[in-house]
Design a protein around this motif. Structure first.
Motif, PDB file in Angstrom:
ATOM      1  N   THR A  34       2.764  -5.026  13.133  1.00  0.00           N
ATOM      2  CA  THR A  34       2.834  -3.920  12.182  1.00  0.00           C
ATOM      3  C   THR A  34       2.853  -4.479  10.771  1.00  0.00           C
ATOM      4  OG1 THR A  34       4.185  -2.712  13.792  1.00  0.00           O
ATOM      5  CG2 THR A  34       4.104  -1.844  11.554  1.00  0.00           C
ATOM      6  N   ILE A  35       2.067  -3.866   9.913  1.00  0.00           N
ATOM      7  CA  ILE A  35       1.913  -4.360   8.548  1.00  0.00           C
ATOM      8  C   ILE A  35       2.211  -3.241   7.562  1.00  0.00           C
ATOM      9  CG2 ILE A  35      -0.558  -3.804   8.414  1.00  0.00           C
ATOM     10  CD1 ILE A  35      -0.907  -6.445   6.823  1.00  0.00           C
ATOM     11  N   TRP A  36       2.713  -3.617   6.402  1.00  0.00           N
ATOM     12  CA  TRP A  36       2.852  -2.693   5.278  1.00  0.00           C
ATOM     13  C   TRP A  36       1.798  -3.046   4.231  1.00  0.00           C
ATOM     14  CZ3 TRP A  36       5.841   1.576   4.839  1.00  0.00           C
ATOM     15  CH2 TRP A  36       6.919   1.728   5.726  1.00  0.00           C
ATOM     16  N   PHE A  37       1.041  -2.031   3.839  1.00  0.00           N
ATOM     17  CA  PHE A  37       0.142  -2.123   2.692  1.00  0.00           C
ATOM     18  C   PHE A  37       0.738  -1.276   1.574  1.00  0.00           C
ATOM     19  CE2 PHE A  37      -3.544  -4.227   4.438  1.00  0.00           C
ATOM     20  CZ  PHE A  37      -3.541  -3.920   5.782  1.00  0.00           C
ATOM     21  N   ARG A  38       0.245  -1.464   0.364  1.00  0.00           N
ATOM     22  CA  ARG A  38       0.554  -0.546  -0.719  1.00  0.00           C
ATOM     23  C   ARG A  38      -0.701  -0.342  -1.555  1.00  0.00           C
ATOM     24  NH1 ARG A  38       4.508  -3.731  -5.057  1.00  0.00           N
ATOM     25  NH2 ARG A  38       2.901  -5.126  -5.910  1.00  0.00           N
ATOM     26  N   GLN A  39      -0.766   0.862  -2.139  1.00  0.00           N
ATOM     27  CA  GLN A  39      -1.903   1.179  -2.994  1.00  0.00           C
ATOM     28  C   GLN A  39      -1.391   1.875  -4.242  1.00  0.00           C
ATOM     29  OE1 GLN A  39      -5.182   3.239  -1.131  1.00  0.00           O
ATOM     30  NE2 GLN A  39      -6.558   2.522  -2.744  1.00  0.00           N
ATOM     31  N   ALA A  40      -1.566   1.211  -5.367  1.00  0.00           N
ATOM     32  CA  ALA A  40      -1.164   1.758  -6.652  1.00  0.00           C
ATOM     33  C   ALA A  40      -2.326   2.565  -7.228  1.00  0.00           C
ATOM     34  CB  ALA A  40      -0.779   0.631  -7.596  1.00  0.00           C
ATOM     35  N   PRO A  41      -2.050   3.500  -8.111  1.00  0.00           N
ATOM     36  CA  PRO A  41      -3.115   4.315  -8.709  1.00  0.00           C
ATOM     37  C   PRO A  41      -4.182   3.447  -9.369  1.00  0.00           C
ATOM     38  CG  PRO A  41      -0.973   5.219  -9.246  1.00  0.00           C
ATOM     39  CD  PRO A  41      -0.713   3.904  -8.582  1.00  0.00           C
ATOM     40  N   GLY A  42      -5.426   3.684  -8.999  1.00  0.00           N
ATOM     41  CA  GLY A  42      -6.542   2.966  -9.595  1.00  0.00           C
ATOM     42  C   GLY A  42      -6.713   1.533  -9.127  1.00  0.00           C
ATOM     43  N   LYS A  43      -5.951   1.133  -8.127  1.00  0.00           N
ATOM     44  CA  LYS A  43      -6.041  -0.241  -7.628  1.00  0.00           C
ATOM     45  C   LYS A  43      -6.398  -0.257  -6.149  1.00  0.00           C
ATOM     46  CE  LYS A  43      -2.837  -2.269 -10.975  1.00  0.00           C
ATOM     47  NZ  LYS A  43      -1.624  -3.123 -11.135  1.00  0.00           N
ATOM     48  N   GLU A  44      -6.865  -1.410  -5.693  1.00  0.00           N
ATOM     49  CA  GLU A  44      -7.188  -1.567  -4.289  1.00  0.00           C
ATOM     50  C   GLU A  44      -5.904  -1.688  -3.452  1.00  0.00           C
ATOM     51  OE1 GLU A  44     -11.505  -3.851  -4.674  1.00  0.00           O
ATOM     52  OE2 GLU A  44      -9.815  -4.808  -3.681  1.00  0.00           O
ATOM     53  N   ARG A  45      -6.029  -1.310  -2.202  1.00  0.00           N
ATOM     54  CA  ARG A  45      -4.914  -1.461  -1.272  1.00  0.00           C
ATOM     55  C   ARG A  45      -4.647  -2.940  -1.044  1.00  0.00           C
ATOM     56  NH1 ARG A  45      -5.704   2.132   3.896  1.00  0.00           N
ATOM     57  NH2 ARG A  45      -5.589   3.699   2.233  1.00  0.00           N
TER      58      ARG A  45
END
Length: 125
Positions: A34-45
């Protein structure tokens, strides 16, 4: 079908902490990584941290690699946790968990078949 549901996101001040949870339900075939990703506004995951069913883990990039975001799990509860410590405004993002039954941590999104919808973390005064 394996279902993932994230929780724990919130609005927090700089320097604060949160615990994110990724709860699994449905199909019990495994083991999983299991992995956690994050995606900020206007940026790649981007990948943050990953853990295998046996507890081996990988921390990715500046966020995970800083040691501020340890990953852990409770196999009995089928839940994976991501502790966010020392949060800064640049950590503002949607945090998303995903899983693969290959039980191997890889930072490539295409490696993961099961996805949650994400939980919003906002760091602001």
């Amino acid at each position: 079908q394996l279902h993932l549901a994230e929780s724990g996101g919130d609005l927090v001040q700089p320097g604060g902490s949160l615990r994110l949870s990724c709860a699994m339900s449905g199909f019990t075939g495994g083991p999983y990584a299991t992995i956690w990703f994050r995606q900020a506004p206007g940026k790649e995951r981007e990948a943050v941290a990953c853990i295998t069913s046996s507890g081996g883990y990988v921390l990715y990039g500046n966020s995970g690699g800083s040691g501020r975001f340890p990953i852990s799990q409770d196999n009995a509860k089928r839940t994976v946790f991501l502790d966010l410590n020392g949060l800064q405004p640049e950590d503002t993002a949607v945090y998303i968990c995903a899983a693969t039954n290959r039980n191997l941590c890889e930072p490539d999104e295409s490696s993961y078949s099961f996805w949650g919808r994400g939980t919003q973390v906002t760091v602001s005064t």
